[in-house]
Design a protein around this motif. Structure first.
Motif, short mmCIF file in Angstrom:
data_model
loop_
_atom_site.label_atom_id
_atom_site.label_comp_id
_atom_site.label_asym_id
_atom_site.label_seq_id
_atom_site.Cartn_x
_atom_site.Cartn_y
_atom_site.Cartn_z
N ASP A 273 0.50 -1.01 -0.15
CA ASP A 273 -0.03 -0.07 0.06
C ASP A 273 1.02 0.71 0.12
O ASP A 273 1.99 1.10 0.38
CB ASP A 273 -1.37 -0.36 1.32
CG ASP A 273 -1.89 -0.83 1.63
OD1 ASP A 273 -2.36 -1.27 2.21
OD2 ASP A 273 -1.88 -1.81 0.39
N ALA B 58 0.46 -0.96 -9.10
CA ALA B 58 -0.07 -2.42 -7.78
C ALA B 58 0.50 -3.31 -8.38
O ALA B 58 1.60 -3.51 -9.43
CB ALA B 58 -1.35 -2.97 -8.88
N THR C 245 -3.67 -8.53 -5.89
CA THR C 245 -3.99 -7.70 -6.59
C THR C 245 -3.92 -9.58 -8.00
O THR C 245 -4.76 -8.72 -8.48
CB THR C 245 -2.37 -7.42 -7.19
OG1 THR C 245 -1.95 -6.66 -6.64
CG2 THR C 245 -2.21 -6.28 -8.94
N ARG D 249 -8.67 -0.17 -0.80
CA ARG D 249 -7.63 -0.35 -2.03
C ARG D 249 -8.21 -0.27 -3.22
O ARG D 249 -9.55 -1.18 -3.49
CB ARG D 249 -7.02 -1.39 -1.48
CG ARG D 249 -5.73 -1.40 -0.26
CD ARG D 249 -5.28 -2.66 -0.12
NE ARG D 249 -5.22 -3.93 -0.08
CZ ARG D 249 -5.35 -4.36 0.89
NH1 ARG D 249 -5.10 -3.21 1.83
NH2 ARG D 249 -6.34 -5.46 1.60
N TYR E 14 -8.26 -0.53 -6.84
CA TYR E 14 -7.91 -1.05 -8.19
C TYR E 14 -8.55 -0.84 -9.31
O TYR E 14 -9.50 -0.68 -9.78
CB TYR E 14 -8.06 -2.78 -8.15
CG TYR E 14 -6.54 -3.86 -7.01
CD1 TYR E 14 -5.90 -3.55 -7.16
CD2 TYR E 14 -7.14 -3.77 -5.31
CE1 TYR E 14 -4.95 -4.43 -6.31
CE2 TYR E 14 -6.62 -3.99 -4.71
CZ TYR E 14 -5.35 -4.55 -5.02
OH TYR E 14 -4.50 -4.64 -4.01
N LEU F 234 -2.92 0.74 -8.21
CA LEU F 234 -3.54 1.15 -6.56
C LEU F 234 -3.45 2.26 -5.85
O LEU F 234 -2.70 2.96 -6.27
CB LEU F 234 -2.84 0.05 -5.94
CG LEU F 234 -3.55 -0.75 -4.92
CD1 LEU F 234 -4.21 -1.00 -4.20
CD2 LEU F 234 -2.06 -1.70 -4.23
N CYS F 235 -4.84 2.43 -5.42
CA CYS F 235 -4.75 3.27 -4.55
C CYS F 235 -5.29 2.86 -3.11
O CYS F 235 -6.65 2.67 -3.19
CB CYS F 235 -5.09 4.69 -5.58
SG CYS F 235 -5.76 6.28 -3.98
N THR F 236 -4.43 3.98 -1.92
CA THR F 236 -5.57 3.27 -0.48
C THR F 236 -6.11 5.02 -0.55
O THR F 236 -5.41 5.52 -0.76
CB THR F 236 -4.69 3.23 -0.22
OG1 THR F 236 -4.35 1.70 -0.64
CG2 THR F 236 -5.64 2.44 1.31
N CYS G 96 -8.96 9.37 -5.65
CA CYS G 96 -7.69 8.58 -6.12
C CYS G 96 -7.08 9.07 -7.63
O CYS G 96 -7.92 8.88 -8.65
CB CYS G 96 -8.31 7.18 -5.96
SG CYS G 96 -7.63 6.66 -4.30
N THR H 82 -9.51 -2.18 3.63
CA THR H 82 -8.26 -2.50 4.11
C THR H 82 -8.43 -3.41 5.76
O THR H 82 -7.55 -4.24 6.13
CB THR H 82 -7.69 -1.52 4.68
OG1 THR H 82 -8.04 -0.46 5.12
CG2 THR H 82 -7.35 -0.77 3.06
#
Length: 327
Positions: free
Chosen positions: A109, A118, A125, A239, A241, A252-254, A269, A284
């Motif tokens: 992350d 990712a 993933t 997370r 995707y 990927l962004c959290t 994001c 998460t």
């Protein structure tokens, strides 16, 4: 389906005109038989399913805040065994038993609100893939989907606006740089709600897809799946995707989600353009999938803000129906 109740009215974005016309023609059939095996005229490209007409926000090649991701599954291992899949038999070939993704690395992350590639070979993933019209070809994916855990092991989650026909549609989990490391699975049925099929309800912009076995194995048997999570608070951290249409690897962004409306989540994001529709929102804290890029503005009309229809009893009922149909 269509069980959401709202007070008053508010402006909505419905289906693209061509898709809405096609869906209207089958509305009665959808009510009587559901959407199992729904076969409309074409694959749609609306909202974030469409190829963006503007350049995507650049994504850094590496993220200094993240640890090095696991090695790609295609890399050779010290073992003399011909495959890295521990479940493969001695007589299995690499084509029949592709290597399974490794354990999820939480440290992959990145900082909240930052988008990066990712990690390759990661278990989570590996459950996310791209949808293609036909054989996976570089630059030819149109939406994102993910494997949904089920008793049948053959279900996917995506946005309802992503596709209206199963004709030639294939799913490639873990797709990267023109390669499908775990194989491909053919989509055989689409399940959506009556609220979506009849009215294009943005609050029900989610779909569950059935897939046929590939080399005798269901998709979840190869890459695993994410449990469906419902009734999660709006302030969950996820997370996110997605496969940008002009990229050959997932991003990927959290970040923490917010409430856009009574039945819509929102998350900030950057760099989620056309092609990311259907991308999963994975909590998460629990590992459950609690959203899919879609809903309001069919996922968002800017690259930096994404939406998802709220996952509540409506998608839970749809999941039950899809699992029963796939049995």
């Amino acid at each position: 389906m269509g069980k959401h109740r709202r007070e008053g009215s508010r402006r909505r974005r419905l289906l693209a005109p061509s898709l809405f016309t096609a869906l209207s023609a089958v509305a009665v059939a959808a009510v009587l038989t559901g959407t199992h095996g729904l076969d409309l005229s074409d694959t749609t490209a609306a909202g974030k399913a469409a190829r963006s007409t503007r350049a995507a926000v650049p994504v850094p090649a590496t993220d200094p805040a993240a640890v090095a991701p696991p090695a790609p599954v295609a890399a050779p291992t010290p073992s003399a065994a011909p495959t890295a899949d521990p479940t493969a038999t001695a007589t299995a070939t690499p084509a029949a038993a592709p290597a399974a993704p490794t354990t999820t690395t939480a440290a992959a992350d990145v900082a909240l609100g930052t988008t990066a590639p990712a990690p390759a070979g990661d278990r989570e993933t590996g459950t996310v893939g791209a949808l293609f019209s036909g054989t996976p070809t570089a630059g030819d994916h149109f939406c994102t989907a993910s494997v949904l855990h089920s008793a049948t092991g053959n279900l996917l989650l995506t946005a309802a606006h992503c596709l209206s026909s199963t004709d030639g549609v294939t799913f490639a989990p873990g797709y990267r740089d023109g390669s499908a490391p775990y194989g491909t699975w053919r989509v055989t049925a689409i399940h959506t709600t009556a609220g979506w099929s009849q009215k294009g309800d943005e609050d029900e912009d989610f779909a569950i897809l059935e897939t046929a076995p590939s080399n005798g194995r269901n998709v979840e048997d190869v890459v695993g799946g994410n449990r469906l999570g419902t009734d999660e608070p709006f302030g969950a951290t996820v997370r996110l995707y997605g496969y940008p249409a002009d990229a050959e690897a997932p991003v990927l962004c959290t970040n923490t989600t917010g409430q856009q409306s009574a039945y819509q989540r929102v998350v900030h994001c950057p760099a989620y353009p056309g092609g990311t529709s259907g991308g999963p929102w994975i909590n998460t804290a629990t590992g459950d999938v609690i959203g899919a890029i879609g809903g309001y503005q069919q996922g968002g009309d800017t690259d930096d803000i994404s939406y998802s229809a709220l996952f509540d009893h409506t998608i839970a009922d749809l999941y039950t129906q899809a699992e029963a149909a796939a049995s």
